[in-house]
Scaffold this motif. Structure first.
Motif, PDB file in Angstrom:
ATOM      1  N   GLY A 183       0.800  -1.219   0.000  1.00 28.66           N
ATOM      2  CA  GLY A 183       0.000   0.000   0.000  1.00 28.66           C
ATOM      3  C   GLY A 183       0.828   1.261   0.000  1.00 28.66           C
ATOM      4  N   ASP A 184       2.168   1.113  -0.073  1.00 33.28           N
ATOM      5  CA  ASP A 184       3.073   2.275  -0.065  1.00 33.28           C
ATOM      6  C   ASP A 184       2.770   3.216   1.099  1.00 33.28           C
ATOM      7  OD1 ASP A 184       4.445   1.443  -2.383  1.00 33.28           O
ATOM      8  OD2 ASP A 184       2.850   2.272  -3.636  1.00 33.28           O
ATOM      9  N   VAL A 185       2.556   2.615   2.258  1.00 39.52           N
ATOM     10  CA  VAL A 185       2.191   3.379   3.446  1.00 39.52           C
ATOM     11  C   VAL A 185       3.429   3.763   4.250  1.00 39.52           C
ATOM     12  CG1 VAL A 185       0.981   3.259   5.659  1.00 39.52           C
ATOM     13  CG2 VAL A 185      -0.065   2.275   3.615  1.00 39.52           C
ATOM     14  N   LYS A 186       3.442   4.995   4.762  1.00 46.52           N
ATOM     15  CA  LYS A 186       4.490   5.406   5.694  1.00 46.52           C
ATOM     16  C   LYS A 186       4.052   4.939   7.077  1.00 46.52           C
ATOM     17  CE  LYS A 186       7.127   9.293   7.530  1.00 46.52           C
ATOM     18  NZ  LYS A 186       7.330  10.773   7.537  1.00 46.52           N
ATOM     19  N   LEU A 187       4.774   3.961   7.627  1.00 47.96           N
ATOM     20  CA  LEU A 187       4.376   3.358   8.893  1.00 47.96           C
ATOM     21  C   LEU A 187       4.719   4.252  10.079  1.00 47.96           C
ATOM     22  CD1 LEU A 187       5.524  -0.318   8.207  1.00 47.96           C
ATOM     23  CD2 LEU A 187       3.306   0.744   7.738  1.00 47.96           C
ATOM     24  N   ASN A 188       4.028   4.040  11.196  1.00 48.94           N
ATOM     25  CA  ASN A 188       4.291   4.832  12.393  1.00 48.94           C
ATOM     26  C   ASN A 188       5.423   4.206  13.216  1.00 48.94           C
ATOM     27  OD1 ASN A 188       3.140   2.603  13.660  1.00 48.94           O
ATOM     28  ND2 ASN A 188       1.191   3.621  14.076  1.00 48.94           N
ATOM     29  N   ASP A 189       5.629   4.703  14.432  1.00 46.67           N
ATOM     30  CA  ASP A 189       6.734   4.226  15.265  1.00 46.67           C
ATOM     31  C   ASP A 189       6.567   2.770  15.697  1.00 46.67           C
ATOM     32  OD1 ASP A 189       7.952   6.678  15.076  1.00 46.67           O
ATOM     33  OD2 ASP A 189       7.222   7.413  17.018  1.00 46.67           O
ATOM     34  N   ALA A 190       5.339   2.263  15.642  1.00 40.40           N
ATOM     35  CA  ALA A 190       5.084   0.863  15.979  1.00 40.40           C
ATOM     36  C   ALA A 190       5.158  -0.016  14.735  1.00 40.40           C
ATOM     37  CB  ALA A 190       3.717   0.710  16.640  1.00 40.40           C
ATOM     38  N   TYR A 191       5.658   0.568  13.635  1.00 38.82           N
ATOM     39  CA  TYR A 191       5.797  -0.160  12.369  1.00 38.82           C
ATOM     40  C   TYR A 191       4.451  -0.710  11.887  1.00 38.82           C
ATOM     41  CZ  TYR A 191      10.732   0.532  12.960  1.00 38.82           C
ATOM     42  OH  TYR A 191      11.959   1.133  13.131  1.00 38.82           O
ATOM     43  N   ASP A 192       3.447   0.148  12.006  1.00 38.87           N
ATOM     44  CA  ASP A 192       2.118  -0.233  11.557  1.00 38.87           C
ATOM     45  C   ASP A 192       1.433   0.955  10.874  1.00 38.87           C
ATOM     46  OD1 ASP A 192       0.077  -2.114  11.178  1.00 38.87           O
ATOM     47  OD2 ASP A 192       0.398  -2.916  13.191  1.00 38.87           O
ATOM     48  N   ILE A 193       0.190   0.769  10.453  1.00 42.19           N
ATOM     49  CA  ILE A 193      -0.496   1.727   9.588  1.00 42.19           C
ATOM     50  C   ILE A 193      -1.258   2.761  10.414  1.00 42.19           C
ATOM     51  CG2 ILE A 193      -2.158   1.988   7.704  1.00 42.19           C
ATOM     52  CD1 ILE A 193      -1.657  -0.970   7.029  1.00 42.19           C
ATOM     53  N   PRO A 194      -0.875   4.035  10.357  1.00 41.67           N
ATOM     54  CA  PRO A 194      -1.586   5.068  11.110  1.00 41.67           C
ATOM     55  C   PRO A 194      -2.978   5.341  10.536  1.00 41.67           C
ATOM     56  CG  PRO A 194       0.129   6.039   9.744  1.00 41.67           C
ATOM     57  CD  PRO A 194       0.281   4.560   9.625  1.00 41.67           C
ATOM     58  N   ARG A 195      -3.773   6.053  11.306  1.00 40.50           N
ATOM     59  CA  ARG A 195      -5.194   6.239  11.000  1.00 40.50           C
ATOM     60  C   ARG A 195      -5.461   6.782   9.597  1.00 40.50           C
ATOM     61  NH1 ARG A 195      -9.183  10.068  11.036  1.00 40.50           N
ATOM     62  NH2 ARG A 195     -11.255   9.373  11.767  1.00 40.50           N
ATOM     63  N   GLU A 196      -4.901   7.918   9.264  1.00 40.72           N
ATOM     64  CA  GLU A 196      -5.226   8.541   7.981  1.00 40.72           C
ATOM     65  C   GLU A 196      -4.779   7.678   6.804  1.00 40.72           C
ATOM     66  OE1 GLU A 196      -7.234  11.043   7.658  1.00 40.72           O
ATOM     67  OE2 GLU A 196      -7.355  11.090   9.852  1.00 40.72           O
ATOM     68  N   ALA A 197      -3.629   7.056   6.947  1.00 44.38           N
ATOM     69  CA  ALA A 197      -3.144   6.177   5.875  1.00 44.38           C
ATOM     70  C   ALA A 197      -4.087   4.989   5.703  1.00 44.38           C
ATOM     71  CB  ALA A 197      -1.731   5.703   6.172  1.00 44.38           C
ATOM     72  N   MET A 198      -4.567   4.460   6.829  1.00 41.21           N
ATOM     73  CA  MET A 198      -5.497   3.333   6.768  1.00 41.21           C
ATOM     74  C   MET A 198      -6.771   3.726   6.022  1.00 41.21           C
ATOM     75  SD  MET A 198      -6.353   0.227   7.439  1.00 41.21           S
ATOM     76  CE  MET A 198      -5.265  -0.407   8.739  1.00 41.21           C
ATOM     77  N   LEU A 199      -7.348   4.853   6.376  1.00 39.96           N
ATOM     78  CA  LEU A 199      -8.577   5.287   5.722  1.00 39.96           C
ATOM     79  C   LEU A 199      -8.341   5.556   4.237  1.00 39.96           C
ATOM     80  CD1 LEU A 199      -9.987   7.663   8.496  1.00 39.96           C
ATOM     81  CD2 LEU A 199     -10.642   5.294   8.019  1.00 39.96           C
ATOM     82  N   GLY A 200      -7.136   6.017   3.913  1.00 44.62           N
ATOM     83  CA  GLY A 200      -6.799   6.292   2.518  1.00 44.62           C
ATOM     84  C   GLY A 200      -6.689   5.054   1.656  1.00 44.62           C
TER      85      GLY A 200
END
Length: 342
Positions: A109-126
Motif C-alpha cells: 500500500g506504499d504506506v508510511k508506517l508509524n513508530d510501531a511499524y504499523d499503519i496510522p489512522r489517515e493512511a489506513m482510511l486512505g
C-alpha cells in the motif's frame, strides 16, 4: 547481551471467540441487505464484542503488522492472496516452502508506517479497505494512532481481531486458536471447505506425532526470540505462556521457563537463565538475518545446559506462532526431542 531491534517495538505492543450465526434477517434493514447479498451471504460474525455482517467476500483487505504473520499466512493458505491491497506482516522466513517469498510479493500500500511499524489512522482510511485484520485490539486503539473499529465501520470497512487478541493477552493462546482463525476467515470469504480441509490435515499430522512420543520423558525447552529485547533484563523475550506451550506439549516437550512468569513473556536475568536445566533450545526468528548464529551463541554462553552438551537447538519462525502451520512446528520439535520415535 541482546540487541534491541526496531521490530521489538511492534512485538512488545502487539503480544503484550468468534461464533458465526447465519440465518434469516430479523429486521427490514437486514432483509434489504440480504436481498443484495452474494450467494452464501450474509454472514454474521461476533468478534471482540462487536457484530459484523458480510454481504459478499471482501476484496480490499488490509493486514496490519501486529508483529504477526498469522493473518497473512492464513489468507495465503486459503488461496486469498489476491484480496490483499496492503500487507505489513513478515517474519522474513517461513517453515512453509515458498511462503516467505509469497508474502514479500504482496502489496504494502506504499504506506508510511508509524513508530510501531504499523499503519496510522489517515493512511489506513486512505487505503479504502473493506476488511482490516489485526492480531490484537492494539491495532484499533485510537491512543496508538490507529483507526478505530468505529472509524472503519463509518467508511463501510469490517474489522476482525484474531482469537485471544481482544484483551491483548496472548498467554492463553493454543493451536485451537489457529484453527479458529482459519474457520472465521473461511466463513468471511465463503471458503469454509478450504479452511476445514486445512484444519483436518493439521490435526491428523499433530495427532500422529503426539502418538509417537506419548509416554516419553518431556525435555525442558527454552523458547526465545532471536536478538530481541522487550524489557530491562538480559533475557526479556523468553516465551513463558502461549501457543508455543501447546505446541511443545504435543511434540513431547515442556517449557523450561513457564513457571517464571504469568504473562506471555518472561524478563529474566542471565543468572536465572543459567540456573535452569535447558535440554533443548528453540529460537524464534523475527526478521533476524542470522538466528542460527544467535542459537550457537546461547549454547556457547551456557555450556552447562544439556542442550549445549547435546547440540540440541532449532530455529523456527511462523510455525510456532498463531497461524496455519503449527503442525510443522510440532513435527520439527518432536524430531529434535525424540529423534528415535519420530
Amino acid at each position: 547481551m541482546q540487541t534491541k531491534r526496531p521490530a521489538a517495538v511492534a512485538l512488545a505492543g502487539a503480544l503484550c471467540l468468534a461464533v458465526t450465526a447465519c440465518g434469516a434477517p430479523s429486521s427490514p434493514a437486514a432483509k434489504a441487505a440480504a436481498d443484495v447479498s452474494a450467494p452464501g451471504y450474509p454472514v454474521t460474525l461476533k468478534n471482540c464484542g462487536q457484530t459484523t455482517t458480510y454481504t459478499k467476500a471482501p476484496s480490499r483487505v488490509v493486514v496490519m503488522n501486529g508483529a504477526s504473520v498469522a493473518e497473512v499466512s492464513s489468507l495465503l493458505a486459503l488461496g486469498l492472496g489476491d484480496r490483499i491491497v496492503a500487507n505489513e506482516q513478515s517474519y522474513g522466513r517461513s517453515e512453509v516452502p515458498g511462503r516467505a517469498a509469497a508474502i514479500k510479493k504482496l502489496p504494502t500500500g506504499d504506506v508510511k508506517l508509524n513508530d510501531a511499524y504499523d499503519i496510522p489512522r489517515e493512511a489506513m482510511l486512505g487505503l479504502s479497505p473493506d476488511l482490516v485484520l489485526s492480531t490484537t485490539s492494539y491495532g484499533f486503539d485510537a491512543k496508538n494512532g490507529f483507526a478505530t473499529r468505529d472509524d472503519l465501520k463509518a467508511v463501510s470497512a469490517n474489522t476482525y481481531v484474531s482469537p485471544q487478541g481482544c484483551d491483548q493477552d496472548t498467554s492463553r493462546m493454543t493451536i485451537d486458536d489457529s484453527y479458529q482463525l482459519l474457520r472465521d476467515l473461511g466463513k468471511i470469504f465463503n471458503v469454509s471447505d478450504r479452511a476445514e480441509k486445512l484444519i483436518t490435515e493439521s490435526r491428523k499430522r499433530i495427532s500422529d506425532v503426539s502418538a509417537k512420543v506419548k509416554g516419553e520423558k518431556k525435555p525442558n525447552v527454552m523458547v526465545v526470540f532471536s536478538n530481541m529485547s522487550m524489557g530491562g533484563n538480559d533475557f526479556s523475550s523468553v516465551a513463558a505462556h502461549g501457543i508455543w506451550n501447546d505446541i511443545l506439549a504435543k511434540a513431547g516437550g515442556s517449557n523450561a521457563f513457564s513457571s517464571t512468569s504469568k504473562t506471555t513473556f518472561a524478563d529474566l536475568s542471565k543468572e536465572k537463565v543459567a540456573a535452569e536445566q535447558v535440554d533443548a533450545l528453540v529460537v524464534i526468528s523475527y526478521n533476524d538475518p542470522n538466528p542460527e548464529a544467535y542459537a550457537r551463541k546461547l549454547l556457547k554462553e551456557f555450556p552447562q545446559w544439556p542442550a549445549a552438551k547435546n547440540k540440541r537447538s532449532l530455529v523456527l519462525s511462523d510455525s510456532i506462532y498463531l497461524g496455519p502451520s503449527n503442525d510443522l512446528a510440532v513435527e520439527k520439535i518432536a524430531e529434535m526431542l525424540h529423534p528415535s520415535d519420530v
